[in-house]
Design an enzyme around this catalytic site. Structure first.
Site, PDB file in Angstrom:
ATOM      1  N   ARG A 201      -4.018  16.453   5.670  1.00 52.84           N
ATOM      2  CA  ARG A 201      -3.313  17.038   6.820  1.00 52.84           C
ATOM      3  C   ARG A 201      -1.828  16.685   6.723  1.00 52.84           C
ATOM      4  O   ARG A 201      -0.983  17.492   7.073  1.00 52.84           O
ATOM      5  CB  ARG A 201      -3.902  16.512   8.135  1.00 52.84           C
ATOM      6  CG  ARG A 201      -3.421  17.293   9.365  1.00 52.84           C
ATOM      7  CD  ARG A 201      -4.160  16.870  10.607  1.00 52.84           C
ATOM      8  NE  ARG A 201      -5.599  17.112  10.476  1.00 52.84           N
ATOM      9  CZ  ARG A 201      -6.522  16.377  11.131  1.00 52.84           C
ATOM     10  NH1 ARG A 201      -6.150  15.390  11.915  1.00 52.84           N
ATOM     11  NH2 ARG A 201      -7.801  16.648  10.998  1.00 52.84           N
TER      12      ARG A 201
ATOM     13  N   GLY B 249      -4.771  11.045  10.431  1.00 54.20           N
ATOM     14  CA  GLY B 249      -5.707  10.198   9.690  1.00 54.20           C
ATOM     15  C   GLY B 249      -5.910  10.730   8.281  1.00 54.20           C
ATOM     16  O   GLY B 249      -5.942   9.990   7.305  1.00 54.20           O
TER      17      GLY B 249
ATOM     18  N   SER C  73     -11.704  18.103  18.646  1.00 54.23           N
ATOM     19  CA  SER C  73     -12.408  18.784  17.532  1.00 54.23           C
ATOM     20  C   SER C  73     -13.906  18.890  17.792  1.00 54.23           C
ATOM     21  O   SER C  73     -14.614  19.625  17.113  1.00 54.23           O
ATOM     22  CB  SER C  73     -12.178  18.001  16.231  1.00 54.23           C
ATOM     23  OG  SER C  73     -12.562  16.640  16.405  1.00 54.23           O
ATOM     24  N   ASP C  74     -14.389  18.100  18.738  1.00 51.55           N
ATOM     25  CA  ASP C  74     -15.818  18.133  19.035  1.00 51.55           C
ATOM     26  C   ASP C  74     -16.040  17.650  20.468  1.00 51.55           C
ATOM     27  O   ASP C  74     -15.150  17.084  21.095  1.00 51.55           O
ATOM     28  CB  ASP C  74     -16.655  17.276  18.084  1.00 51.55           C
ATOM     29  CG  ASP C  74     -15.846  16.202  17.358  1.00 51.55           C
ATOM     30  OD1 ASP C  74     -14.636  16.075  17.525  1.00 51.55           O
ATOM     31  OD2 ASP C  74     -16.471  15.447  16.627  1.00 51.55           O
TER      32      ASP C  74
ATOM     33  N   ARG D 195     -10.816  23.516  12.469  1.00 51.59           N
ATOM     34  CA  ARG D 195      -9.999  22.324  12.727  1.00 51.59           C
ATOM     35  C   ARG D 195      -8.572  22.608  12.295  1.00 51.59           C
ATOM     36  O   ARG D 195      -7.622  22.321  12.993  1.00 51.59           O
ATOM     37  CB  ARG D 195     -10.531  21.115  11.921  1.00 51.59           C
ATOM     38  CG  ARG D 195     -11.626  20.345  12.624  1.00 51.59           C
ATOM     39  CD  ARG D 195     -11.800  18.960  12.020  1.00 51.59           C
ATOM     40  NE  ARG D 195     -12.949  18.277  12.607  1.00 51.59           N
ATOM     41  CZ  ARG D 195     -13.100  16.940  12.605  1.00 51.59           C
ATOM     42  NH1 ARG D 195     -12.189  16.190  12.035  1.00 51.59           N
ATOM     43  NH2 ARG D 195     -14.143  16.376  13.151  1.00 51.59           N
TER      44      ARG D 195
ATOM     45  N   GLY E 133      -3.841  13.465  15.685  1.00 51.84           N
ATOM     46  CA  GLY E 133      -5.217  13.275  15.241  1.00 51.84           C
ATOM     47  C   GLY E 133      -6.209  14.161  15.954  1.00 51.84           C
ATOM     48  O   GLY E 133      -5.826  15.093  16.673  1.00 51.84           O
ATOM     49  N   SER E 134      -7.471  13.841  15.731  1.00 45.64           N
ATOM     50  CA  SER E 134      -8.538  14.600  16.399  1.00 45.64           C
ATOM     51  C   SER E 134      -9.366  13.637  17.246  1.00 45.64           C
ATOM     52  O   SER E 134      -9.285  12.418  17.088  1.00 45.64           O
ATOM     53  CB  SER E 134      -9.426  15.291  15.360  1.00 45.64           C
ATOM     54  OG  SER E 134      -9.987  14.324  14.485  1.00 45.64           O
TER      55      SER E 134
ATOM     56  N   GLU F  20     -11.894   8.464  19.837  1.00 45.78           N
ATOM     57  CA  GLU F  20     -11.322   8.574  18.491  1.00 45.78           C
ATOM     58  C   GLU F  20     -11.310   7.174  17.905  1.00 45.78           C
ATOM     59  O   GLU F  20     -12.055   6.311  18.384  1.00 45.78           O
ATOM     60  CB  GLU F  20      -9.936   9.235  18.526  1.00 45.78           C
ATOM     61  CG  GLU F  20      -8.956   8.676  19.561  1.00 45.78           C
ATOM     62  CD  GLU F  20      -8.136   7.530  19.011  1.00 45.78           C
ATOM     63  OE1 GLU F  20      -7.214   7.811  18.258  1.00 45.78           O
ATOM     64  OE2 GLU F  20      -8.435   6.354  19.328  1.00 45.78           O
ATOM     65  N   MET F  21     -10.486   6.870  16.874  1.00 51.69           N
ATOM     66  CA  MET F  21     -10.656   5.583  16.183  1.00 51.69           C
ATOM     67  C   MET F  21      -9.370   4.866  15.805  1.00 51.69           C
ATOM     68  O   MET F  21      -9.383   3.994  14.943  1.00 51.69           O
ATOM     69  CB  MET F  21     -11.521   5.812  14.920  1.00 51.69           C
ATOM     70  CG  MET F  21     -12.898   6.357  15.255  1.00 51.69           C
ATOM     71  SD  MET F  21     -13.895   6.743  13.796  1.00 51.69           S
ATOM     72  CE  MET F  21     -14.353   5.080  13.282  1.00 51.69           C
ATOM     73  N   GLU F  22      -8.223   5.212  16.424  1.00 51.73           N
ATOM     74  CA  GLU F  22      -6.968   4.598  15.977  1.00 51.73           C
ATOM     75  C   GLU F  22      -5.989   4.187  17.090  1.00 51.73           C
ATOM     76  O   GLU F  22      -5.231   3.230  16.928  1.00 51.73           O
ATOM     77  CB  GLU F  22      -6.207   5.568  15.034  1.00 51.73           C
ATOM     78  CG  GLU F  22      -6.864   5.791  13.688  1.00 51.73           C
ATOM     79  CD  GLU F  22      -7.948   6.865  13.745  1.00 51.73           C
ATOM     80  OE1 GLU F  22      -7.970   7.677  14.695  1.00 51.73           O
ATOM     81  OE2 GLU F  22      -8.811   6.872  12.851  1.00 51.73           O
TER      82      GLU F  22
ATOM     83  N   HIS G 291       0.809  -1.231   0.000  1.00 46.68           N
ATOM     84  CA  HIS G 291       0.000   0.000   0.000  1.00 46.68           C
ATOM     85  C   HIS G 291       0.839   1.277   0.000  1.00 46.68           C
ATOM     86  O   HIS G 291       0.290   2.380  -0.001  1.00 46.68           O
ATOM     87  CB  HIS G 291      -0.932  -0.010   1.214  1.00 46.68           C
ATOM     88  CG  HIS G 291      -1.865  -1.186   1.227  1.00 46.68           C
ATOM     89  ND1 HIS G 291      -1.501  -2.412   1.765  1.00 46.68           N
ATOM     90  CD2 HIS G 291      -3.123  -1.354   0.737  1.00 46.68           C
ATOM     91  CE1 HIS G 291      -2.509  -3.279   1.620  1.00 46.68           C
ATOM     92  NE2 HIS G 291      -3.490  -2.662   1.001  1.00 46.68           N
TER      93      HIS G 291
ATOM     94  N   ARG H 222      -3.720   5.212  -3.525  1.00 48.38           N
ATOM     95  CA  ARG H 222      -5.044   5.436  -2.905  1.00 48.38           C
ATOM     96  C   ARG H 222      -5.181   6.837  -2.297  1.00 48.38           C
ATOM     97  O   ARG H 222      -5.998   7.043  -1.384  1.00 48.38           O
ATOM     98  CB  ARG H 222      -5.308   4.391  -1.819  1.00 48.38           C
ATOM     99  CG  ARG H 222      -5.427   2.947  -2.364  1.00 48.38           C
ATOM    100  CD  ARG H 222      -5.474   1.934  -1.237  1.00 48.38           C
ATOM    101  NE  ARG H 222      -5.612   0.576  -1.771  1.00 48.38           N
ATOM    102  CZ  ARG H 222      -6.771  -0.100  -1.789  1.00 48.38           C
ATOM    103  NH1 ARG H 222      -7.861   0.467  -1.317  1.00 48.38           N
ATOM    104  NH2 ARG H 222      -6.839  -1.320  -2.288  1.00 48.38           N
TER     105      ARG H 222
ATOM    106  N   ARG I 212       0.989   9.594  16.369  1.00 45.60           N
ATOM    107  CA  ARG I 212      -0.326   9.936  15.778  1.00 45.60           C
ATOM    108  C   ARG I 212      -0.634  11.388  16.131  1.00 45.60           C
ATOM    109  O   ARG I 212      -0.527  11.790  17.296  1.00 45.60           O
ATOM    110  CB  ARG I 212      -1.404   9.016  16.324  1.00 45.60           C
ATOM    111  CG  ARG I 212      -2.823   9.473  16.051  1.00 45.60           C
ATOM    112  CD  ARG I 212      -3.852   8.380  16.202  1.00 45.60           C
ATOM    113  NE  ARG I 212      -5.181   8.913  16.472  1.00 45.60           N
ATOM    114  CZ  ARG I 212      -5.933   9.564  15.591  1.00 45.60           C
ATOM    115  NH1 ARG I 212      -5.476   9.786  14.386  1.00 45.60           N
ATOM    116  NH2 ARG I 212      -7.138  10.005  15.945  1.00 45.60           N
TER     117      ARG I 212
HETATM  118  N1  LIG Z   1     -15.636   8.069  16.525  1.00 47.15           N
HETATM  119  C1  LIG Z   1     -15.222   9.372  16.612  1.00 47.15           C
HETATM  120  N2  LIG Z   1     -16.008  10.233  17.295  1.00 47.15           N
HETATM  121  C2  LIG Z   1     -15.628  11.509  17.398  1.00 47.15           C
HETATM  122 CL1  LIG Z   1     -16.646  12.588  18.265  1.00 47.15          CL
HETATM  123  C3  LIG Z   1     -14.429  11.943  16.809  1.00 47.15           C
HETATM  124  N3  LIG Z   1     -13.785  13.146  16.735  1.00 47.15           N
HETATM  125  C4  LIG Z   1     -12.674  12.946  16.020  1.00 47.15           C
HETATM  126  N4  LIG Z   1     -12.569  11.648  15.636  1.00 47.15           N
HETATM  127  C5  LIG Z   1     -11.459  11.156  14.795  1.00 47.15           C
HETATM  128  O1  LIG Z   1     -11.680  11.712  13.487  1.00 47.15           O
HETATM  129  C6  LIG Z   1     -12.043  10.692  12.566  1.00 47.15           C
HETATM  130  C7  LIG Z   1     -13.550  10.661  12.453  1.00 47.15           C
HETATM  131  O2  LIG Z   1     -14.048  11.937  12.073  1.00 47.15           O
HETATM  132  C8  LIG Z   1     -11.437   9.407  13.104  1.00 47.15           C
HETATM  133  O3  LIG Z   1     -10.163   9.209  12.501  1.00 47.15           O
HETATM  134  C9  LIG Z   1     -11.319   9.650  14.618  1.00 47.15           C
HETATM  135  O4  LIG Z   1     -10.054   9.218  15.123  1.00 47.15           O
HETATM  136  C10 LIG Z   1     -13.648  10.993  16.109  1.00 47.15           C
HETATM  137  N5  LIG Z   1     -14.045   9.709  16.020  1.00 47.15           N
END
Ligand SMILES: Nc1nc(Cl)c2ncn([C@@H]3O[C@H](CO)[C@@H](O)[C@H]3O)c2n1
Length: 235
Positions: free
Chosen positions: A24, A20, A204-205, A218, A89-90, A180-182, A4, A43, A87
């Protein structure tokens, strides 16, 4: 070349910053690096190597979620001898004191992912952690720059959209700072291959206040995170 990542061996630095969002990665390369080489476009998951104040560093998109991020982390480590992955990230706040624009340094991570079930059978819960010295340097940089930051656990979930919209409250009850997700899988793979790692996240939120940064906010809001990570790179 790996499956990849189209880079030649040696084109990727030992230290890789991992947002991510591949755009960025481009922003970081354009803003902070000199003598930039774009080593990956496969990709659209851009990867760049350059020099930051005399230090050679790479920055590479990972995509959203642990499956995507794990593909790049496995190949960066096994095919390109990367020794440190940070990482950048947000995340979404799960605690009142964690406000939008704040920084979160993940001291550990929980997850709802099944990715580790093939490594650790049900009932064997692995608790991943970052490299302490990187965490220490991130905290020191944040203190020196008088930034708002939090150190604690995050939730790395597989889903951005959950049927049960109150699910996060249980994680929050046990002190989870943000979602977050990672991170969970990044820390697991770093431990598997004995490399250094840390997740530095910008809030970010907020799932409490429902406040969120728009895309322009952001971008601006990420400045503090970049200041911290490049302070670590230089130290
Ligand atoms: N589940 C989730 N929820 C909230 Cl409220 C998030 N705010 C930022 N992220 C991150 O940003 C991406 C999703 O917008 C993902 O890579 C994750 O790591 C979030 N992911």
């Amino acid at each position: 070349m790996s499956i990849h990542i189209q880079a030649e061996k040696g084109e990727i630095a030992p230290v890789v910053l991992l947002p991510g969002d591949p755009l960025r990665a481009k922003f970081v390369a354009d803003t902070y690096l000199e003598e930039v080489l774009c080593y990956n476009r496969v990709r659209g998951m851009y990867g760049f190597t350059g020099i930051h104040q005399g230090v050679r560093v790479s920055v590479q998109g990972s995509g959203m979620g642990m499956p995507s991020m794990a593909i790049y982390v496995n190949e960066l480590i096994q095919s390109y001898d990367v020794r440190c992955i940070i990482r950048i990230g947000s995340c979404g706040a799960l605690q009142e004191e964690v406000e939008v624009h704040d920084l979160v340094f993940a001291m550990t991570a929980s997850t709802d992912s099944v990715m580790n079930l093939e490594r650790f059978p049900l009932g064997f819960t692995y608790s991943p952690a970052p490299t302490y010295t990187l965490l220490e340097r991130a905290i020191q940089a944040a203190r020196e720059e008088q930034l708002r930051y939090h150190v604690g656990s995050v939730l790395s979930t597989d889903s951005f959209y959950h049927d049960n919209s109150d699910l996060w409250k249980q994680w929050a009850r046990f002190g989870t700072l943000a979602v977050e997700m990672e991170t969970y899988q990044l820390y697991t793979l770093a431990a598997k291959f004995n490399i250094e790692t840390l997740s530095i996240l910008t809030v970010s939120d907020s799932l409490l206040t429902r406040k969120e940064l728009n895309s322009e906010e952001r971008q601006i809001g990420l400045q503090n995170m970049f200041d911290v990570v490049f302070s670590i790179i230089r130290s």
